[in-house]
Design an enzyme around this catalytic site. Structure first.
Site, PDB file in Angstrom:
ATOM      1  CB  CYS A  71      -0.895  -0.003   1.235  1.00 44.62           C
ATOM      2  SG  CYS A  71       0.042   0.051   2.760  1.00 44.62           S
ATOM      3  CD  GLU A 192      -2.478   0.765  13.261  1.00 48.16           C
ATOM      4  OE1 GLU A 192      -3.540   1.405  13.298  1.00 48.16           O
ATOM      5  OE2 GLU A 192      -2.215  -0.052  12.365  1.00 48.16           O
ATOM      6  CB  CYS A 293      -6.073   2.554   6.443  1.00 51.92           C
ATOM      7  SG  CYS A 293      -5.383   1.573   5.182  1.00 51.92           S
ATOM      8  CB  SER A 322       0.855  -9.225   8.029  1.00 59.67           C
ATOM      9  OG  SER A 322      -0.143  -8.527   7.314  1.00 59.67           O
TER      10      SER A 322
END
Length: 402
Positions: A71, A192, A293, A322
């Protein structure tokens, strides 16, 4: 943290104005983009894209999702890391975490002498970092405490935090300013979410709809406080009290969660607050901004589209840690398509066996995974997977079916 909550907004502002802080590249775009292209891009994948995301060879038809792989935020972070090495050729460079969740990219950075902060007994050991070293903050961002530490060590800080992640932090700052507790849809131990919660004053991390329902039921009907605290002991702010800290809530999320689930959780809390406080005062008890996002969204939409086709099996490529890749895998499983989550082509053996990750996190091996005769294979990859890795997988599948 508790009541003596630091002014994270002021800290961030002062950090961003310091001459040691860099949030843009260093003017080496041209040479770096050449390196990135040769290391991560693939002519084969481009050819499949140009051919309507389809490629047939012998008995195999490959169907690529229409949005997959790197991305914008990831591409930007990796390019900045490369530029940092070019710009500081002799300095020691550290990165506070994997830059993205992809083994080949992280391996490449290690070859470029970018050091990863060691983790000892589950805690990062920053004692290796010395004054004047360069520190890269990864695409997921870093916690306020880590940024503070690096600033105090007088490091040059290169911040590759994805702008979508920073957008969530701004949302959490808004919650805090109006004294709302941030309900964060995410995994409490994901970098995150650790970074996002560090900007909050009061927060609670919910993993999924079931946890959200438990919390909403508690808001409406009360419940056993000890049981609540045991359930969320590692997923809430210090001193959290469910009896007083859930009167005003704001919704935030880890950017890579399933968008539909984040939306459902938001709606559930909104309904709950409406039932408890009535529609007239809802806004004093609930706020929500869209912080999903767009890349996560596009990849999920493309996957939903792909699983509607007649596929014999599905290969999902991405780092085993991930989050956005795991959610793509969930979509395949929900549609009952035999699917394999792998992190590189090395997981595919020459004797038609494959090593892959189950949703539980367990790695298992499956024999005879490619059926005989004509087959259609769906392929997608997570936001931190280079096209080159996808190409290697496609070539392995063709070779096995020769």
């Amino acid at each position: 943290m508790g009541k003596h909550c630091m002014d994270t907004k002021a800290f961030k502002r002062s950090l961003q104005h310091s001459e040691n802080y860099h949030r843009k590249g260093f003017g080496h775009e041209a040479e770096v983009s050449g390196m990135l292209q040769s290391e991560y891009q693939s002519n084969l994948v481009q050819q499949i894209r140009d051919n309507g995301y389809t490629l047939q060879q012998g008995d195999v038809t490959i169907r690529l999702a229409e949005a997959f792989g790197f991305c914008w935020g990831v591409e930007r972070a990796v390019a900045m890391a490369y530029e940092t090495r070019q710009h500081f050729p002799t300095q020691r460079i550290w990165i506070t975490n994997e830059i993205i969740h992809n083994p080949s990219v992280n391996q490449r950075l290690q070859e470029m002498q970018v050091g990863f902060i060691p983790v000892i007994a589950g805690v990062k050991d920053f004692s290796v970092v010395e004054s004047g070293d360069v520190a890269i903050l990864p695409a997921f961002g870093a916690s306020v405490q880590e940024m503070q530490l690096l600033q105090e060590k007088n490091c040059k800080i290169v911040d590759t935090t994805c702008p979508w992640v920073a957008k969530v932090w701004n949302t959490v700052e808004k919650h805090k300013k109006s004294e709302y507790t941030s309900i964060i849809h995410g995994k409490y131990n994901h970098e995150e979410t650790i970074a996002t919660s560090s900007f909050a004053n009061k927060y609670l991390v919910v993993l999924n709809m079931a946890q959200a329902e438990y919390v909403c039921n508690y808001i409406l009907n009360g419940g056993n406080r000890d049981e609540f605290m045991a359930k969320f002991s590692r997923a809430c702010s210090a001193g959290f009290n469910p009896d007083t800290d859930l009167e005003k809530v704001g919704i935030a999320n880890q950017t890579t969660m399933l968008k539909s689930e984040t939306e459902q959780i938001g709606k559930l809390f909104e309904r709950t607050m409406m039932r408890k406080y009535g529609p007239d005062t809802l806004n004093q008890h609930f706020i929500s901004f869209n912080t999903i996002c767009d890349a996560t969204q596009e990849r999920q939409d493309a996957m939903f589209q792909l699983v509607e086709e007649k596929l014999d099996l599905m290969v999902v490529i991405g780092g085993f840690n991930s989050s956005n890749t795991t959610h793509l895998q969930e979509i395949a499983i929900e549609h009952q398509i035999p699917s394999y989550h792998i992190d590189s082509a090395n997981r595919i053996g020459t004797a038609n066996q494959i090593e892959h990750r189950l949703l539980s996190g367990e790695i298992t091996a499956t024999e005879d995974w490619l059926p005989s005769g004509k087959i259609t294979v769906g392929i997608t990859s997570g936001a931190s997977t280079p096209d080159k890795v996808v190409a290697d997988v496609v070539e392995k599948i063709f070779a096995l079916k020769m």
